[in-house]
Design a protein around this motif. Structure first.
Motif, mmCIF file in Angstrom:
data_model
loop_
_atom_site.group_PDB
_atom_site.id
_atom_site.type_symbol
_atom_site.label_atom_id
_atom_site.label_comp_id
_atom_site.label_asym_id
_atom_site.label_seq_id
_atom_site.Cartn_x
_atom_site.Cartn_y
_atom_site.Cartn_z
ATOM 1 N N ASP A 297 -7.306 -25.889 -45.565
ATOM 2 C CA ASP A 297 -6.590 -24.634 -45.340
ATOM 3 C C ASP A 297 -7.155 -23.988 -44.075
ATOM 4 O OD1 ASP A 297 -9.039 -23.555 -46.005
ATOM 5 O OD2 ASP A 297 -8.183 -21.970 -47.251
ATOM 6 N N THR A 298 -6.758 -22.757 -43.822
ATOM 7 C CA THR A 298 -7.186 -22.108 -42.582
ATOM 8 C C THR A 298 -8.706 -21.928 -42.517
ATOM 9 O OG1 THR A 298 -6.820 -20.177 -41.184
ATOM 10 C CG2 THR A 298 -6.794 -19.784 -43.548
ATOM 11 N N HIS A 299 -9.350 -21.677 -43.670
ATOM 12 C CA HIS A 299 -10.809 -21.500 -43.681
ATOM 13 C C HIS A 299 -11.517 -22.824 -43.389
ATOM 14 C CE1 HIS A 299 -10.526 -17.422 -45.278
ATOM 15 N NE2 HIS A 299 -9.677 -17.865 -46.183
ATOM 16 N N VAL A 300 -11.104 -23.870 -44.078
ATOM 17 C CA VAL A 300 -11.744 -25.181 -43.904
ATOM 18 C C VAL A 300 -11.566 -25.672 -42.465
ATOM 19 C CG1 VAL A 300 -11.612 -27.611 -44.600
ATOM 20 C CG2 VAL A 300 -11.572 -25.802 -46.340
ATOM 21 N N LYS A 301 -10.382 -25.464 -41.938
ATOM 22 C CA LYS A 301 -10.103 -25.883 -40.558
ATOM 23 C C LYS A 301 -11.024 -25.141 -39.574
ATOM 24 C CE LYS A 301 -6.177 -25.888 -37.378
ATOM 25 N NZ LYS A 301 -4.775 -25.485 -37.225
ATOM 26 N N ARG A 302 -11.107 -23.839 -39.730
ATOM 27 C CA ARG A 302 -11.924 -23.021 -38.819
ATOM 28 C C ARG A 302 -13.412 -23.364 -38.937
ATOM 29 N NH1 ARG A 302 -10.781 -18.692 -41.124
ATOM 30 N NH2 ARG A 302 -12.676 -18.219 -42.275
ATOM 31 N N ILE A 303 -13.903 -23.428 -40.160
ATOM 32 C CA ILE A 303 -15.335 -23.610 -40.382
ATOM 33 C C ILE A 303 -15.793 -25.006 -39.966
ATOM 34 C CG2 ILE A 303 -17.103 -23.765 -42.190
ATOM 35 C CD1 ILE A 303 -15.359 -21.560 -43.666
ATOM 36 N N SER A 304 -15.016 -26.017 -40.313
ATOM 37 C CA SER A 304 -15.443 -27.383 -39.985
ATOM 38 C C SER A 304 -15.468 -27.594 -38.475
ATOM 39 C CB SER A 304 -14.561 -28.416 -40.693
ATOM 40 O OG SER A 304 -13.207 -28.212 -40.396
ATOM 41 N N ASN A 305 -14.576 -26.907 -37.753
ATOM 42 C CA ASN A 305 -14.610 -26.989 -36.288
ATOM 43 C C ASN A 305 -15.777 -26.195 -35.716
ATOM 44 O OD1 ASN A 305 -12.318 -28.440 -34.722
ATOM 45 N ND2 ASN A 305 -11.298 -27.584 -36.512
ATOM 46 N N ARG A 306 -15.997 -24.999 -36.235
ATOM 47 C CA ARG A 306 -17.100 -24.183 -35.710
ATOM 48 C C ARG A 306 -18.439 -24.889 -35.905
ATOM 49 N NH1 ARG A 306 -15.622 -18.076 -37.902
ATOM 50 N NH2 ARG A 306 -14.255 -17.470 -36.178
ATOM 51 N N LEU A 307 -18.632 -25.429 -37.091
ATOM 52 C CA LEU A 307 -19.905 -26.094 -37.374
ATOM 53 C C LEU A 307 -20.108 -27.333 -36.506
ATOM 54 C CD1 LEU A 307 -20.277 -26.012 -41.256
ATOM 55 C CD2 LEU A 307 -22.023 -25.322 -39.609
ATOM 56 N N GLY A 308 -19.000 -28.009 -36.202
ATOM 57 C CA GLY A 308 -19.102 -29.260 -35.454
ATOM 58 C C GLY A 308 -18.930 -30.475 -36.348
ATOM 59 N N LEU A 309 -18.431 -30.254 -37.565
ATOM 60 C CA LEU A 309 -18.154 -31.390 -38.450
ATOM 61 C C LEU A 309 -16.946 -32.166 -37.943
ATOM 62 C CD1 LEU A 309 -18.632 -29.712 -41.950
ATOM 63 C CD2 LEU A 309 -20.086 -31.473 -40.934
ATOM 64 N N VAL A 310 -16.004 -31.451 -37.341
ATOM 65 C CA VAL A 310 -14.807 -32.074 -36.761
ATOM 66 C C VAL A 310 -14.532 -31.388 -35.427
ATOM 67 C CG1 VAL A 310 -13.808 -32.553 -39.043
ATOM 68 C CG2 VAL A 310 -13.175 -30.465 -37.835
ATOM 69 N N ASN A 311 -13.623 -31.986 -34.690
ATOM 70 C CA ASN A 311 -13.190 -31.367 -33.432
ATOM 71 C C ASN A 311 -11.698 -31.628 -33.293
ATOM 72 O OD1 ASN A 311 -13.044 -30.195 -30.938
ATOM 73 N ND2 ASN A 311 -13.827 -31.974 -29.833
ATOM 74 N N SER A 312 -10.927 -30.889 -34.091
ATOM 75 C CA SER A 312 -9.496 -31.167 -34.136
ATOM 76 C C SER A 312 -8.739 -29.988 -34.736
ATOM 77 C CB SER A 312 -9.242 -32.411 -34.992
ATOM 78 O OG SER A 312 -7.859 -32.628 -35.137
#
Ligand code: SF4
Length: 210
Positions: free
Chosen positions: A139-154
């Motif tokens: 969802d919007t939270h998972v998308k934002r957080i995983s990108n901010r942390l650096g778990l993903v870049n997409s």
């Protein structure tokens, strides 16, 4: 630090601070959860929880909703936003549940995403919360957080889902999602994240860039 290590640190932090996080949509059975989740697109869970008691009182199961008239459903879900599409999809989804699944909610991604208004996010909510199957809800939270942390870049939810599935044990996908969403509501908010009190700031890509 590689992504697997980063993911483990984040998972431990979530488990330590949001151990009892749960789905914030109110539901009593699979039919109610799939309806509530479909309504939650671009709408807060709080608002959905205000709408669904009336919806489920009028239409307690897929058979009742499949025979509903559009105007009546639209009137009930009006405050959910995009209500015309949502009302139409709810009725179509219920018809498909009756025609293809005997009124029950199916337990595979393929069957779930074949239903009107059900995308991968809603399908993963059902798979995890009802059927205890793997599947990361992006969802919007998972998308934002995983990108901010650096778990993903997409920005691509499907790519994010696939990558997170590689980093998190399947049995933890569902609870991880609830915890991550709680973290996103309380700490890693969309605007002005509370980085100074965040327990993973030392490993966060976004924080390092500030
Ligand atoms: S340090 Fe800030 S941006 Fe990074 S995860 Fe924590 S709250 Fe989010």
């Amino acid at each position: 630090m590689d992504k697997q290590q980063l993911s483990q640190i984040f998972e431990n932090y979530l488990a330590g601070n949001w151990a009892h996080a749960r789905c914030s949509l109110n539901y009593e059975n699979p039919f109610q959860l799939i309806c509530a989740t479909a309504l939650s697109a671009q709408c807060t869970d709080k608002r959905v929880n205000e709408i669904t008691p009336n919806l489920f009182r009028a239409y307690p199961d897929a058979f009742a909703l499949a025979n509903a008239d559009y105007d009546s459903v639209a009137a009930i879900v009006k405050s959910a936003g995009l209500y015309q599409t949502k009302a139409k999809n709810l009725i179509s989804m219920a018809k498909a549940l009756v025609e293809r699944h005997g009124g029950e909610v199916p337990d595979t991604m393929e069957e779930l995403t074949a239903l009107a208004g059900v995308g991968r996010k809603t399908a993963n909510v059902i798979l995890g919360n009802i059927w205890h199957r793997p599947g990361v809800v992006v969802d919007t939270h998972v998308k934002r957080i995983s990108n901010r942390l650096g778990l993903v870049n997409s920005d691509d939810p499907v790519k994010i889902e696939r990558e997170l599935e590689q980093l998190i044990d399947g049995e933890n996908h569902c609870i991880w999602g609830h915890r991550c969403i709680s973290f996103g509501r309380e700490i890693c908010t969309a605007k002005s994240p509370k980085c100074t009190i965040c327990g993973v700031k030392d490993v966060c890509k976004y924080y390092a860039s500030l």
